[in-house]
Design a protein around this motif. Structure first.
Motif, PDB file in Angstrom:
ATOM      1  N   ARG A   1       0.843  -1.212   0.000  1.00  0.00           N
ATOM      2  CA  ARG A   1       0.000   0.000   0.000  1.00  0.00           C
ATOM      3  C   ARG A   1       0.874   1.257   0.000  1.00  0.00           C
ATOM      4  O   ARG A   1       0.591   2.229  -0.700  1.00  0.00           O
ATOM      5  N   GLU A   2       1.933   1.188   0.805  1.00  0.00           N
ATOM      6  CA  GLU A   2       2.863   2.345   0.851  1.00  0.00           C
ATOM      7  C   GLU A   2       3.503   2.561  -0.514  1.00  0.00           C
ATOM      8  O   GLU A   2       3.559   3.679  -1.020  1.00  0.00           O
ATOM      9  N   LEU A   3       3.995   1.461  -1.083  1.00  0.00           N
ATOM     10  CA  LEU A   3       4.649   1.541  -2.386  1.00  0.00           C
ATOM     11  C   LEU A   3       3.690   2.096  -3.434  1.00  0.00           C
ATOM     12  O   LEU A   3       4.059   2.955  -4.241  1.00  0.00           O
ATOM     13  N   TYR A   4       2.449   1.588  -3.397  1.00  0.00           N
ATOM     14  CA  TYR A   4       1.445   2.022  -4.375  1.00  0.00           C
ATOM     15  C   TYR A   4       1.237   3.542  -4.275  1.00  0.00           C
ATOM     16  O   TYR A   4       1.216   4.247  -5.290  1.00  0.00           O
ATOM     17  N   ALA A   5       1.102   4.030  -3.035  1.00  0.00           N
ATOM     18  CA  ALA A   5       0.879   5.476  -2.824  1.00  0.00           C
ATOM     19  C   ALA A   5       2.050   6.273  -3.411  1.00  0.00           C
ATOM     20  O   ALA A   5       1.846   7.290  -4.091  1.00  0.00           O
ATOM     21  N   GLU A   6       3.268   5.781  -3.161  1.00  0.00           N
ATOM     22  CA  GLU A   6       4.450   6.488  -3.678  1.00  0.00           C
ATOM     23  C   GLU A   6       4.503   6.450  -5.201  1.00  0.00           C
ATOM     24  O   GLU A   6       4.784   7.457  -5.853  1.00  0.00           O
ATOM     25  N   LEU A   7       4.221   5.277  -5.758  1.00  0.00           N
ATOM     26  CA  LEU A   7       4.256   5.136  -7.219  1.00  0.00           C
ATOM     27  C   LEU A   7       3.234   6.047  -7.890  1.00  0.00           C
ATOM     28  O   LEU A   7       3.524   6.673  -8.913  1.00  0.00           O
ATOM     29  N   VAL A   8       2.030   6.113  -7.295  1.00  0.00           N
ATOM     30  CA  VAL A   8       0.974   6.965  -7.882  1.00  0.00           C
ATOM     31  C   VAL A   8       1.409   8.430  -7.833  1.00  0.00           C
ATOM     32  O   VAL A   8       1.207   9.193  -8.790  1.00  0.00           O
ATOM     33  N   LYS A   9       2.062   8.795  -6.712  1.00  0.00           N
ATOM     34  CA  LYS A   9       2.529  10.178  -6.565  1.00  0.00           C
ATOM     35  C   LYS A   9       3.559  10.500  -7.656  1.00  0.00           C
ATOM     36  O   LYS A   9       3.448  11.511  -8.361  1.00  0.00           O
ATOM     37  N   VAL A  10       4.543   9.604  -7.814  1.00  0.00           N
ATOM     38  CA  VAL A  10       5.599   9.817  -8.817  1.00  0.00           C
ATOM     39  C   VAL A  10       4.992   9.831 -10.220  1.00  0.00           C
ATOM     40  O   VAL A  10       5.350  10.660 -11.063  1.00  0.00           O
ATOM     41  N   TRP A  11       4.049   8.909 -10.437  1.00  0.00           N
ATOM     42  CA  TRP A  11       3.388   8.829 -11.750  1.00  0.00           C
ATOM     43  C   TRP A  11       2.672  10.155 -12.076  1.00  0.00           C
ATOM     44  O   TRP A  11       2.777  10.685 -13.173  1.00  0.00           O
ATOM     45  N   SER A  12       1.926  10.693 -11.097  1.00  0.00           N
ATOM     46  CA  SER A  12       1.176  11.948 -11.313  1.00  0.00           C
ATOM     47  C   SER A  12       2.134  13.090 -11.631  1.00  0.00           C
ATOM     48  O   SER A  12       1.886  13.880 -12.557  1.00  0.00           O
ATOM     49  N   GLU A  13       3.204  13.148 -10.854  1.00  0.00           N
ATOM     50  CA  GLU A  13       4.186  14.224 -11.087  1.00  0.00           C
ATOM     51  C   GLU A  13       4.797  14.089 -12.488  1.00  0.00           C
ATOM     52  O   GLU A  13       4.887  15.065 -13.237  1.00  0.00           O
ATOM     53  N   THR A  14       5.206  12.865 -12.826  1.00  0.00           N
ATOM     54  CA  THR A  14       5.823  12.615 -14.142  1.00  0.00           C
ATOM     55  C   THR A  14       4.842  12.964 -15.260  1.00  0.00           C
ATOM     56  O   THR A  14       5.217  13.552 -16.278  1.00  0.00           O
ATOM     57  N   ASN A  15       3.595  12.583 -15.024  1.00  0.00           N
ATOM     58  CA  ASN A  15       2.553  12.847 -16.008  1.00  0.00           C
ATOM     59  C   ASN A  15       2.409  14.349 -16.260  1.00  0.00           C
ATOM     60  O   ASN A  15       2.343  14.803 -17.409  1.00  0.00           O
ATOM     61  N   LEU A  16       2.387  15.105 -15.157  1.00  0.00           N
ATOM     62  CA  LEU A  16       2.268  16.574 -15.273  1.00  0.00           C
ATOM     63  C   LEU A  16       3.449  17.144 -16.054  1.00  0.00           C
ATOM     64  O   LEU A  16       3.283  17.949 -16.969  1.00  0.00           O
ATOM     65  N   ILE A  17       4.639  16.667 -15.678  1.00  0.00           N
ATOM     66  CA  ILE A  17       5.852  17.186 -16.332  1.00  0.00           C
ATOM     67  C   ILE A  17       5.852  16.828 -17.814  1.00  0.00           C
ATOM     68  O   ILE A  17       6.135  17.669 -18.667  1.00  0.00           O
ATOM     69  N   LEU A  18       5.501  15.573 -18.100  1.00  0.00           N
ATOM     70  CA  LEU A  18       5.495  15.139 -19.504  1.00  0.00           C
ATOM     71  C   LEU A  18       4.485  15.927 -20.329  1.00  0.00           C
ATOM     72  O   LEU A  18       4.775  16.363 -21.448  1.00  0.00           O
ATOM     73  N   ASN A  19       3.284  16.113 -19.766  1.00  0.00           N
ATOM     74  CA  ASN A  19       2.265  16.892 -20.480  1.00  0.00           C
ATOM     75  C   ASN A  19       2.775  18.309 -20.763  1.00  0.00           C
ATOM     76  O   ASN A  19       2.568  18.850 -21.852  1.00  0.00           O
ATOM     77  N   HIS A  20       3.429  18.874 -19.771  1.00  0.00           N
ATOM     78  CA  HIS A  20       3.977  20.222 -19.910  1.00  0.00           C
ATOM     79  C   HIS A  20       5.027  20.253 -21.033  1.00  0.00           C
ATOM     80  O   HIS A  20       5.031  21.153 -21.875  1.00  0.00           O
ATOM     81  N   LEU A  21       5.915  19.220 -21.017  1.00  0.00           N
ATOM     82  CA  LEU A  21       6.963  19.131 -22.044  1.00  0.00           C
ATOM     83  C   LEU A  21       6.362  18.973 -23.441  1.00  0.00           C
ATOM     84  O   LEU A  21       6.817  19.581 -24.403  1.00  0.00           O
ATOM     85  N   ILE A  22       5.310  18.153 -23.534  1.00  0.00           N
ATOM     86  CA  ILE A  22       4.657  17.930 -24.850  1.00  0.00           C
ATOM     87  C   ILE A  22       4.072  19.238 -25.376  1.00  0.00           C
ATOM     88  O   ILE A  22       4.213  19.580 -26.544  1.00  0.00           O
ATOM     89  N   GLU A  23       3.459  19.984 -24.435  1.00  0.00           N
ATOM     90  CA  GLU A  23       2.893  21.297 -24.825  1.00  0.00           C
ATOM     91  C   GLU A  23       3.989  22.256 -25.277  1.00  0.00           C
ATOM     92  O   GLU A  23       3.889  22.900 -26.312  1.00  0.00           O
ATOM     93  N   LEU A  24       5.073  22.290 -24.465  1.00  0.00           N
ATOM     94  CA  LEU A  24       6.194  23.195 -24.780  1.00  0.00           C
ATOM     95  C   LEU A  24       6.821  22.852 -26.125  1.00  0.00           C
ATOM     96  O   LEU A  24       7.210  23.718 -26.904  1.00  0.00           O
ATOM     97  N   GLY A  25       6.920  21.543 -26.401  1.00  0.00           N
ATOM     98  CA  GLY A  25       7.560  21.076 -27.643  1.00  0.00           C
ATOM     99  C   GLY A  25       6.831  21.547 -28.888  1.00  0.00           C
ATOM    100  O   GLY A  25       7.452  21.851 -29.889  1.00  0.00           O
ATOM    101  N   GLY A  26       5.514  21.589 -28.787  1.00  0.00           N
ATOM    102  CA  GLY A  26       4.692  22.094 -29.880  1.00  0.00           C
ATOM    103  C   GLY A  26       4.718  21.264 -31.145  1.00  0.00           C
ATOM    104  O   GLY A  26       4.412  21.751 -32.230  1.00  0.00           O
ATOM    105  N   ILE A  27       5.100  20.021 -31.088  1.00  0.00           N
ATOM    106  CA  ILE A  27       5.145  19.187 -32.291  1.00  0.00           C
ATOM    107  C   ILE A  27       3.740  18.747 -32.691  1.00  0.00           C
ATOM    108  O   ILE A  27       3.405  18.692 -33.855  1.00  0.00           O
ATOM    109  N   LEU A  28       2.942  18.363 -31.675  1.00  0.00           N
ATOM    110  CA  LEU A  28       1.589  17.856 -31.978  1.00  0.00           C
ATOM    111  C   LEU A  28       0.563  18.994 -31.984  1.00  0.00           C
ATOM    112  O   LEU A  28       0.639  19.926 -31.199  1.00  0.00           O
TER     113      LEU A  28
END
Lengths: 110, 326
Positions: A83-110
């Motif tokens: 349960r602890e691991l899951y909570a941490e993984l979800v947190k890291v996943w959400s952060e990574t997701n936000l960063i990646l979305n931001h990078l995709i927007e910044l890149g402007g390729i799509l």
């Protein structure tokens, strides 16, 4: 060009979160595959089993044998560590997701 | 056709997967795979649909391989199926050679003064156990070396070969509780032949030192034929029933055990109580008759024990299958 291995690579990191997310209540192997597939996350039993065994060895999951309709089934559920691991993984996943979305927007390729 | 009949192919498929799983939780994996197959079949158990579903899953050996993790094995999942096959073939060939060798040796030694029946039997048993161990040991060593030297490219090539799988290969797989037709046909031919031989040679005699001896005890010929007739008729009926049914179930296992035990009991009664073999009373053999009777008793006990063990194993596979196919 065969891009499949890129998709497999991308998916590989997310499998643990997908599996752990469905184990709030104990589930047996095929029940888990069905739950994931029904939610649109396609996974085969032969991919899931080695992972379940590995996570059990690492004390992320625990299993109990129950007899259902005269057949033994192994039910997996999260341990406290899991349960602890899951909570941490979800947190890291959400952060990574936000960063990646931001990078995709910044890149402007799509 | 009922569901069980239509699922024989699935059962054979799962049997091959199970045989190739080198990990714990085999039952759990097989149960879940069975669930998956049933779910995919979606209540359509036609031959075509069952074949289609199994073909989609692919070669059962390859599927079993996918379930294994990347742990190190003495004989890995890539070679395991071949390893089992090599062991089976090697044991069969070496057993045939061993039997021929034993027959030749016994034929050469039996007339020597130094020949002792008990020592010969015990050395044969020990010899076979030793041979069994040696065959498995050397096949394992050869495969362990192959496993150790297997390169990634060779593994890949082997996997590609496995992927070219044809579902007709499942036809040669025998489900755990299938009755072997070849054995039954063999018995069905052998039972009347033995009976006819016994009947034709009922008055057979031979002469030693101008004295004539019968093979069979002439005073109990009616008892011999009545008792053997009952036993053989019962056994013949059971074999025909087994041939018709094709698969073991609890009643057939019990019936077969009864027919075999009846045959053993009748043979034992005729040999010991009624002294059926008159030739054992000849001067040449009468000195060994105690030892011969002693070994026949030991042999009978071993045969009864093995017969019961085989029946128990059959019962186990029947119950095991019932629980899996629910």
């Amino acid at each position: 060009m065969d891009n499949n291995h890129y998709f497999t690579e991308l998916k590989r990191g997310s499998i643990i979160i997908a599996v752990l997310s469905q184990l709030n209540a104990p589930k047996y192997g095929y029940e888990l595959v069905r739950a994931l597939n029904d939610a649109g996350y396609n996974i085969e039993q032969n991919t899931l089993y080695p992972l379940l065994r590995r996570l059990e060895k690492q004390n992320v999951l625990q299993s109990t044998i129950k007899v259902y309709e005269s057949r033994e089934r192994k039910y997996y559920s999260l341990t406290a560590n899991g349960r602890e691991l899951y909570a941490e993984l979800v947190k890291v996943w959400s952060e990574t997701n936000l960063i990646l979305n931001h990078l995709i927007e910044l890149g402007g390729i799509l | 056709m009922n569901k069980e009949n239509n699922l024989i192919l699935v059962e054979k498929y799962l049997l091959v997967v199970r045989r190739n799983l080198l990990i714990k939780d085999k039952d759990d994996i097989i149960n879940n795979l069975y669930d998956e197959i049933l779910y995919t079949l979606n209540d359509d158990y036609s031959d075509e649909h069952v074949k289609e579903v199994l073909e989609t899953l692919g070669n059962p050996s390859l599927l079993a391989m996918k379930y294994q993790s990347t742990d190190k094995y003495l004989i890995g999942p890539q070679l395991y199926d071949l390893y089992l096959y090599a062991n089976k073939i090697s044991l069969q060939i070496s057993s045939i050679i061993f039997v021929i060798f034993t027959i030749v040796i016994s034929a050469l030694d039996v007339y020597k003064d130094t020949f002792v029946l008990s020592a010969f039997i015990s050395s044969t048993i020990v010899g076979y156990i030793w041979l069994f161990g040696q065959v498995i040991l050397w096949v394992t060593i050869i495969f362990a070396i192959c496993q150790k030297t297997l390169t990634a490219d060779q593994t890949q090539e082997y996997i590609q070969q496995l992927a070219k799988w044809d579902i007709t290969r499942l036809n040669t797989v025998e489900p755990e509780n299938q009755i072997k037709k070849a054995d039954l046909i063999g018995s069905l031919i052998l039972i009347p032949i033995m009976f006819l031989l016994l009947f034709n040679f009922r008055h057979y005699n031979f002469t030693i030192n101008n004295e004539s001896y019968y093979v069979l005890n002439q005073s109990i010929l009616p008892q011999i034929f009545i008792l053997f007739g009952i036993s053989n008729l019962f056994s013949f009926g059971v074999q025909v029933l087994l041939l018709i049914k094709g698969r073991w179930n609890t009643s057939l296992v019990v019936l077969d055990l009864c027919s075999q035990l009846l045959g053993i009991a009748i043979s034992y009664y005729l040999i010991f109580s009624l002294k059926m073999f008159a030739f054992l009373q000849t001067p040449l053999l009468s000195q060994f008759s105690d030892t011969i009777y002693q070994w026949i008793t030991i042999g009978t006990i071993i045969i009864v024990f093995i017969t019961i063990l085989i029946s128990l194993y059959r019962l186990f596979t029947v119950f095991d299958k019932k629980s899996k196919m629910k």
